[in-house]
Design a protein around this motif. Structure first.
Motif: not given
Length: 172
Positions: A50, A64, A76, A79, A81
């Motif tokens: 990460q 991420e 990836q 994600i 946030y």
């Protein structure tokens, strides 16, 4: 005497060859867009890592999540946030899943594959971190290895012993 010299020469050639044979898969950090190796983290196929950074406007962490593919690319797959806004995605694409869990937004089931990732270590809010390990228990700050504002290229590469000697092994 000739036999001894031949054995010594063959041994020297063999050692030099072995030093240059790539054998160690690693996440490699290059300086800018050059091939100057700065640091590396040994990883294997399907290992995950990460990159966590503090968003310079929201001042909250963005996580991420990446995986090493069989083709030695970086995928990836998620994600995470805390705040919408500049630079943050507002929805999932294709088969991705957009969910809100534990006070955070997640985009899961991402299949974005990159041969390399270009990243700048934070300069204003310099709290970039690299996390890895089976239970994500290992963590280092980018500033322990890179200068604030430094531009980096990350890539999965099989390193030779010689290449490993040129860089710094990342460890917790």
């Amino acid at each position: 005497m000739k036999k001894r010299i031949s054995i010594v020469l063959i041994s020297i050639i063999l050692v030099i060859s072995l030093i240059h044979i790539p054998f160690s898969k690693s996440l490699v950090f290059y300086q800018g867009q050059t091939k100057k190796l700065i640091a590396y983290l040994p990883l294997q196929q399907d290992d995950t890592f990460q990159i966590v950074f503090t968003h310079s406007i929201h001042l909250s962490d963005v996580i991420e999540k990446y995986r090493v593919t069989t083709e030695d690319d970086i995928q990836q797959f998620e994600i995470v946030y805390e705040a919408y806004g500049i630079g943050m995605p507002s929805n999932a694409e294709g088969e991705e899943e957009f969910v809100y869990e534990d006070g955070k937004y997640h985009i899961k089931n991402m299949k974005r594959v990159f041969p390399s990732i270009h990243i700048r270590n934070g300069k204003t809010v310099s709290k970039h971190r690299l996390i890895w390990g089976e239970n994500k228990e290992r963590q280092v700050f980018f500033n322990d290895y890179f200068s604030p504002g430094e531009y980096l290229t990350l890539q999965i590469k099989n390193l030779s012993l010689w290449e490993r000697l040129k860089g710094v092994k990342i460890s917790d």
